[in-house]
Design a protein around this motif. Structure first.
Motif, PDB file in Angstrom:
ATOM      1  N   UNK A   1      15.715   4.873  -2.455  1.00 33.28           N
ATOM      2  CA  UNK A   1      15.980   5.937  -1.547  1.00 33.28           C
ATOM      3  C   UNK A   1      14.977   6.081  -0.294  1.00 33.28           C
ATOM      4  N   UNK A   2      14.820   4.771   0.369  1.00 34.23           N
ATOM      5  CA  UNK A   2      13.758   4.851   1.636  1.00 34.23           C
ATOM      6  C   UNK A   2      13.583   5.938   2.442  1.00 34.23           C
ATOM      7  N   UNK A   3      14.641   6.795   2.788  1.00 29.89           N
ATOM      8  CA  UNK A   3      14.786   8.001   3.750  1.00 29.89           C
ATOM      9  C   UNK A   3      13.856   9.186   2.986  1.00 29.89           C
ATOM     10  N   UNK A   4      14.361   9.225   1.595  1.00 27.65           N
ATOM     11  CA  UNK A   4      13.828  10.270   0.840  1.00 27.65           C
ATOM     12  C   UNK A   4      12.224  10.037   0.563  1.00 27.65           C
ATOM     13  N   UNK A   5      11.939   8.946   0.402  1.00 33.17           N
ATOM     14  CA  UNK A   5      10.422   8.438  -0.067  1.00 33.17           C
ATOM     15  C   UNK A   5       9.640   8.670   1.277  1.00 33.17           C
ATOM     16  N   UNK A   6      10.140   8.287   2.373  1.00 33.38           N
ATOM     17  CA  UNK A   6       9.481   8.535   3.413  1.00 33.38           C
ATOM     18  C   UNK A   6       9.117  10.069   3.859  1.00 33.38           C
ATOM     19  N   UNK A   7      10.352  10.684   3.611  1.00 34.51           N
ATOM     20  CA  UNK A   7      10.254  12.220   3.835  1.00 34.51           C
ATOM     21  C   UNK A   7       9.276  13.007   2.928  1.00 34.51           C
ATOM     22  N   UNK A   8       9.255  12.494   1.720  1.00 32.27           N
ATOM     23  CA  UNK A   8       8.560  13.111   0.570  1.00 32.27           C
ATOM     24  C   UNK A   8       7.150  12.855   0.586  1.00 32.27           C
ATOM     25  N   UNK A   9       6.593  11.622   0.709  1.00 33.81           N
ATOM     26  CA  UNK A   9       5.466  11.084   0.660  1.00 33.81           C
ATOM     27  C   UNK A   9       4.965  10.176   1.622  1.00 33.81           C
ATOM     28  N   UNK A  10       5.785   9.663   2.787  1.00 33.53           N
ATOM     29  CA  UNK A  10       5.259   8.919   3.674  1.00 33.53           C
ATOM     30  C   UNK A  10       5.637   7.589   3.447  1.00 33.53           C
TER      31      UNK A  10
ATOM     32  N   UNK B   1      15.794   9.161  -9.612  1.00 33.60           N
ATOM     33  CA  UNK B   1      15.114   8.823 -10.754  1.00 33.60           C
ATOM     34  C   UNK B   1      13.580   8.158 -10.342  1.00 33.60           C
ATOM     35  N   UNK B   2      13.808   6.996  -9.550  1.00 34.51           N
ATOM     36  CA  UNK B   2      12.398   6.422  -9.173  1.00 34.51           C
ATOM     37  C   UNK B   2      11.425   7.299  -8.346  1.00 34.51           C
ATOM     38  N   UNK B   3      11.977   8.042  -7.589  1.00 30.51           N
ATOM     39  CA  UNK B   3      11.182   8.968  -6.713  1.00 30.51           C
ATOM     40  C   UNK B   3      10.508   9.964  -7.816  1.00 30.51           C
ATOM     41  N   UNK B   4      11.524  10.639  -8.552  1.00 26.70           N
ATOM     42  CA  UNK B   4      10.746  11.669  -9.369  1.00 26.70           C
ATOM     43  C   UNK B   4       9.584  11.111 -10.180  1.00 26.70           C
ATOM     44  N   UNK B   5       9.994   9.708 -10.611  1.00 26.54           N
ATOM     45  CA  UNK B   5       8.832   9.131 -11.724  1.00 26.54           C
ATOM     46  C   UNK B   5       7.606   8.761 -11.074  1.00 26.54           C
ATOM     47  N   UNK B   6       7.771   8.674  -9.604  1.00 28.55           N
ATOM     48  CA  UNK B   6       6.417   8.215  -8.714  1.00 28.55           C
ATOM     49  C   UNK B   6       5.666   9.412  -8.264  1.00 28.55           C
ATOM     50  N   UNK B   7       6.401  10.596  -8.299  1.00 27.20           N
ATOM     51  CA  UNK B   7       5.629  11.634  -7.680  1.00 27.20           C
ATOM     52  C   UNK B   7       4.302  11.793  -8.338  1.00 27.20           C
ATOM     53  N   UNK B   8       3.913  11.902  -9.521  1.00 25.52           N
ATOM     54  CA  UNK B   8       2.619  12.027  -9.869  1.00 25.52           C
ATOM     55  C   UNK B   8       1.603  11.087  -9.589  1.00 25.52           C
ATOM     56  N   UNK B   9       2.014   9.948  -9.107  1.00 29.28           N
ATOM     57  CA  UNK B   9       1.127   8.803  -8.629  1.00 29.28           C
ATOM     58  C   UNK B   9       1.029   9.154  -6.683  1.00 29.28           C
ATOM     59  N   UNK B  10       2.296   9.385  -6.078  1.00 33.40           N
ATOM     60  CA  UNK B  10       1.931   8.974  -4.689  1.00 33.40           C
ATOM     61  C   UNK B  10       1.692  10.585  -4.184  1.00 33.40           C
ATOM     62  N   UNK B  11       1.651  11.683  -5.018  1.00 35.56           N
ATOM     63  CA  UNK B  11       1.390  12.897  -4.289  1.00 35.56           C
ATOM     64  C   UNK B  11      -0.243  13.153  -4.205  1.00 35.56           C
ATOM     65  N   UNK B  12      -1.021  12.121  -4.762  1.00 31.51           N
ATOM     66  CA  UNK B  12      -2.303  12.196  -4.544  1.00 31.51           C
ATOM     67  C   UNK B  12      -2.985  12.639  -3.373  1.00 31.51           C
ATOM     68  N   UNK B  13      -3.876  13.307  -3.407  1.00 30.56           N
ATOM     69  CA  UNK B  13      -4.549  13.693  -1.925  1.00 30.56           C
ATOM     70  C   UNK B  13      -6.103  13.532  -2.070  1.00 30.56           C
ATOM     71  N   UNK B  14      -6.757  13.439  -1.157  1.00 30.70           N
ATOM     72  CA  UNK B  14      -8.329  13.169  -1.361  1.00 30.70           C
ATOM     73  C   UNK B  14      -8.860  14.334  -1.541  1.00 30.70           C
TER      74      UNK B  14
ATOM     75  N   UNK C   1       1.008  -1.193  -0.081  1.00 28.08           N
ATOM     76  CA  UNK C   1      -0.028   0.046  -0.092  1.00 28.08           C
ATOM     77  C   UNK C   1       0.830   1.194  -0.076  1.00 28.08           C
ATOM     78  N   UNK C   2       0.719   1.890  -1.123  1.00 23.68           N
ATOM     79  CA  UNK C   2       1.805   3.305  -1.423  1.00 23.68           C
ATOM     80  C   UNK C   2       0.987   4.292  -0.427  1.00 23.68           C
ATOM     81  N   UNK C   3       1.684   5.446  -0.194  1.00 23.04           N
ATOM     82  CA  UNK C   3       1.281   6.527   0.712  1.00 23.04           C
ATOM     83  C   UNK C   3      -0.105   6.960   0.091  1.00 23.04           C
TER      84      UNK C   3
END
Length: 365
Positions: free
Chosen positions: A86-95, A352-365, A45-47
């Motif tokens: 980069x798990x730390x950056x992932x956690x900080x940026x998206x959760x 690169x992976x975090x940049x590519x995932x940003x449009x997906x993981x940035x979603x908010x309700x 389950x992604x952020x």
């Protein structure tokens, strides 16, 4: 009070029931199986999905039954890292993403809905644009019909006619196993025309999957899967040796072509009924959870279903397209192309992976 019929009692259908009830809808869920249950495998389950679960009021319960996803990335068949997350950056940026057993997630959603809402053993035969649902127990009409009945959706026929799922060209074997030695590293391994993935579960077991190119409907056996991955890096052969043939799941991978609409009359599609996608981005269930939250938010608004379609269709079809592209790259089998792919992964910056995932993981309700 507005009334809704949800066809399908899986993750997307139960999420829709929870979301609609929270907005004072009277809901019935029709599930053709004799009981609400999920297959024995893990799910990431992604952020973005966790935000949807928070909106449903069950985020804390899910996190309490899940484990934070460990450091991961992609290795080659010899075990050499091609790409690290980069798990730390992932956690900080998206959760932080989490991993949970699919059955545990469904149990949490099911517990948020009264027993009287769920009707099992009810097979839906047809749906009309006016909200009339014909099923094995008779006919019921509602203000909203939610098609959450999967890739072979009956409800979808009323919206888009017959739409044939497309075989992706590869098949997957999934297992939950237990081995003596704890794993220090998780993630995926990419080879020639095959991939293997492993992620931890809260109880110490490991969810793993083996993917390889194969003709559609090719039967295969566990012995053949073990032989195919026998020379891959540790602990892949050990994990497959621990797999139980009686609980192993084998499925060909399919997706849907892009539908022209997710709604018609009083009907709205969500989850695999609307946008079944390959699992390469781990977003199938995540997008179903998003669908449920957005549909409940818009369903009572003027032109609410039209707005739902306009909001959800571009996003989910973009994600489905990207997931299919990743699958094509991951399943390359020609030596020269695999060498180019692996070199590109090694040379790509860690961001690169975090940049590519940003449009997906940035979603908010």
């Amino acid at each position: 009070m507005s009334t809704a019929i949800v066809v399908g009692g899986g993750i997307g259908g139960m999420a829709a029931a929870v979301a609609l009830r929270a907005r004072d809808w009277s809901v019935r869920v029709y599930e053709r199986a004799p009981e609400i249950a999920e297959v024995g495998s893990g799910i990431g389950l992604w952020p973005n999905a966790l935000r949807a679960l928070d909106a449903l009021g069950v985020g804390s319960a899910v996190r309490g039954s899940a484990i934070e996803e460990q450091s991961a990335g992609i290795r080659d068949a010899r075990g050499r890292w091609l790409s690290r997350t980069d798990a730390a950056t992932m956690r900080e940026r998206f959760g932080a993403p989490v991993v949970i057993h699919r059955a545990a997630l469904l149990d949490i959603l099911r517990a948020a809905v009264p027993d009287s809402v769920v009707h099992t053993g009810a097979t839906v035969e047809s749906v009309d644009h006016d909200g009339t649902v014909t099923h094995s127990a008779g006919t019921t009409t509602a203000d909203l019909v939610v098609g959450a009945d999967g890739i072979h959706s009956v409800v979808r026929r009323a919206v888009c006619g017959e739409v044939a799922p497309r075989y992706a060209g590869y098949t997957v074997w999934r297992a939950v196993v237990e081995i003596a030695e704890p794993l220090a590293e998780y993630g995926e391994t990419w080879g020639r025309g095959a991939r293997f993935g492993m992620v931890p579960l809260t109880d110490g077991r490991i969810y793993c999957f083996a993917v390889y190119n194969a003709p559609e409907h090719a039967p295969g056996t566990l012995a053949e899967v073990r032989a195919r991955f026998a020379d891959w890096h540790a602990p892949i052969p050990t994990l497959l040796a621990a797999a139980d043939a009686n609980t192993l799941l084998h499925n060909d991978i399919y997706d849907l072509p892009a539908l022209p609409t997710y709604t018609a009359g009083r009907i709205a599609l969500l989850g695999d009924a609307a946008h079944a996608m390959t699992p390469n981005l781990g977003q199938g269930a995540c997008q179903a959870l998003e669908d449920a939250v957005v549909l409940a938010r818009l369903a009572n608004a003027p032109d609410g279903l039209t707005r739902y379609d306009h909001e959800r269709r571009p996003r989910t079809q973009m994600i489905a397209h990207r997931s299919a592209q990743i699958g094509t790259i991951g399943q390359l089998s020609a030596r020269s192309l695999v060498a180019l792919r692996d070199t590109a992964l090694r040379l790509a910056p860690s961001s690169a992976p975090i940049r590519s995932l940003a449009p997906i993981l940035d979603w908010t309700c």
